[in-house]
Design an enzyme around this catalytic site. Structure first.
Site, PDB file in Angstrom:
ATOM      1  N   THR A  84       0.867  -1.182   0.000  1.00 52.26           N
ATOM      2  CA  THR A  84       0.000   0.000   0.000  1.00 52.26           C
ATOM      3  C   THR A  84       0.902   1.231   0.000  1.00 52.26           C
ATOM      4  O   THR A  84       2.061   1.135   0.369  1.00 52.26           O
ATOM      5  CB  THR A  84      -0.888  -0.009   1.265  1.00 52.26           C
ATOM      6  OG1 THR A  84      -1.738  -1.154   1.252  1.00 52.26           O
ATOM      7  CG2 THR A  84      -1.741   1.242   1.374  1.00 52.26           C
TER       8      THR A  84
ATOM      9  N   GLY B 152      -1.307  -4.164   4.942  1.00 52.49           N
ATOM     10  CA  GLY B 152      -2.369  -5.163   4.927  1.00 52.49           C
ATOM     11  C   GLY B 152      -3.029  -5.335   6.282  1.00 52.49           C
ATOM     12  O   GLY B 152      -3.415  -4.364   6.953  1.00 52.49           O
TER      13      GLY B 152
END
Length: 525
Positions: free
Chosen positions: A347, A430
């Site tokens: 991310t 995550g």
């Protein structure tokens, strides 16, 4: 104050504006926007677009985003849910008809519609000052002219190479010469450059209803996907009311479900009942309490969280955390919790504050490294695999259904106090993210660590089976966790990455920090 004779770096301190991201080119692009007079939201969008090019393993315009925003540095926190939905043709029955007993982690059936571009345009219209074409300029240039592969990007890319090799379009773009680019290599994405230029010229419509949408849907359907043009055309981001809890006198804000931010709030509510400040910040007592609070909060998440936001009031009710806290023993792990399978993923998180003290907490992702492992050859767009989060149990809140949003791991955070924004922050990684948010805030608010020290501090994560510890966790702490019944193993890769900007209203200063676990930096002016 940090020890200047040991490895580390200082936080960045300034007055006018600050940006912190996981990539130097992204931070620099954001800072340029701020210095031109753009807003914090302008800078965050520009940074996210750059990272969609230079960190393709972690994010892209085929993914989703969530945002928390404090206009003018006040206590009012606005939220935006920019996550996509399952295709209208996707259902539990359809998946079972394909012989699936659980959602696939990769491939066309893991793909949900991309929400990021719609969110960027909405945020730009509502809170921006510069045109979208200007905000996309750096990303277009890097995609067209090339960018140098940074160290952490190369590390992640190499791990994902076997997945990329399974998709011809992905291999052609991301495995040049048959292998993942190495540190210092120059890489280009000309198809993505053309796509970004088309978006800059024609707006969001070309992505959701025009030629780009047609190409993406056609490619997914050629692979057996259930997506159609109506799914793309129906994509809209939604304004949401953030949820929050108090911790050590600060209010911690998160995006409500389908986001997992609620998990961090439950964890903080549990930890608020312990005198953590009296414990060694590096010791087993502190880590054990965080691990047990996380295990309880994640069990709540896995039982209750999905698209329905009504669960927030129940899990944040005053009597809920004390019931959970009562199960924690200081000398023994809880043996009765269900075993879950938690994993890290990639991310990008962006923290920006501008001269008007607009504070933006912005997160963007394609979920696992290189998302679904599928790239649209005509557009260069990597598809996210958020559909992998769905359950095929019709009784579960996160059950797959047509047009439904899945449970999301990416979660921006915001801290406020006494009517003012204090810190837009985030921790990537995550499933690790709720535990990471709590660990960072405990470092800051219980132990009084400097912002950079709080981010640098060694991390541990219970992945549902064992405690994965980073190499910086002391041997005595590992032994103490084992004595309490925890199985402990060494983490194969670092736990997430973080960025944050601390606003000091009294002194009129900004302090920024970026995680050494990634390639990024914080910069201000």
């Amino acid at each position: 104050m940090r020890d200047f004779q040991t490895p580390g770096r200082s936080a960045v301190r300034t007055t006018q504006g600050m940006a912190a991201t996981s990539h130097p080119l992204s931070t620099l692009a954001a800072l340029d926007v701020l210095r031109e007079g753009g807003t914090a939201m302008d800078a965050a969008i520009c940074a996210a677009a750059v990272q969609a090019v230079v960190e393709p393993q972690s994010t892209g315009i085929g993914g989703d985003c969530f945002v928390l925003h404090c206009p003018g540095g006040g206590e009012r926190v606005l939220g935006l849910n920019g996550s996509g939905r399952a295709p209208g043709g996707a259902s539990i029955e359809a998946m079972r008809g394909l012989g699936l007993t659980e959602m696939p982690g990769f491939g066309p059936h893991s793909v949900t519609t991309p929400g990021a571009i719609d969110a960027w345009f909405r945020l730009s219209a509502d809170h921006g000052r510069l045109p979208m074409a200007r905000l996309l300029e750096p990303a277009i240039a890097y995609a067209e002219d090339g960018y140098v592969i940074h160290d952490r990007v190369a590390f992640d890319w190499q791990i994902a190479a076997p997945l990329l090799a399974q998709d011809p379009a992905s291999a052609a773009i991301f495995l040049p010469g048959g292998h993942a680019p190495r540190i210092g290599d120059l890489h280009r994405q000309p198809a993505l450059a053309r796509t970004l230029r088309s978006i800059a010229q024609h707006g969001r419509a070309v992505f959701y209803e025009g030629a780009l949408a047609q190409a993406m849907v056609a490619h997914l359907r050629s692979l057996g996907g259930l997506q159609d043009a109506a799914d793309w055309a129906a994509t809209r981001s939604d304004a949401v009311t953030p949820i929050s809890t108090l911790y050590r006198g600060y209010r911690v804000h998160q995006v409500p479900p389908n986001n997992q931010g609620l998990t961090a709030l439950v964890m903080l509510d549990i930890l608020s009942g312990f005198d953590l400040a009296s414990l060694d910040p590096d010791g087993p007592e502190r880590m054990h309490l965080e691990i047990e609070a996380a295990r309880l909060a994640y069990a709540d998440r896995d039982r209750h969280l999905g698209e329905d936001g009504g669960i927030s009031d129940r899990l944040l009710a005053p009597d809920h955390a004390p019931r959970l806290r009562a199960a924690i023993r200081p000398d023994q792990r809880i043996e009765t919790l269900p075993q879950t399978a938690l994993a890290l993923s990639d991310t990008v998180y962006i923290s920006v504050v501008d001269r008007d003290r607009n504070a933006v907490s912005f997160i963007n992702s394609t979920y696992h490294s290189f998302g679904a492992g599928i790239t649209c050859p005509e557009t260069g767009i990597i598809f996210q695999n958020r559909g992998a989060s769905f359950r095929l149990d019709p009784a579960h809140p996160n059950a797959l259904a047509p047009g439904k949003r899945p449970l999301h791991t990416i979660m921006p955070g915001m801290l406020t106090k006494d009517g003012q924004a204090i810190m837009p922050y985030g921790v990537m990684g995550g499933d690790y993210q709720p535990a990471g948010h709590a660990h960072l805030l405990v470092n800051l608010l219980d132990y009084g660590m400097d912002l950079q020290q709080a981010i640098d501090h060694p991390r541990a994560f219970h992945d549902g089976r064992a405690v994965q510890v980073e190499r910086g966790v002391p041997a005595r702490t590992i032994a103490g966790l084992q004595q309490r019944g925890h199985e402990v193993t060494c983490a194969a890769e670092p736990h997430g990455g973080a960025q944050a900007v601390w606003i000091d209203p009294a002194r009129g200063t900004l302090t920024g920090a970026s995680d050494p676990r990634k390639d990024g930096i914080a910069l201000g002016y």
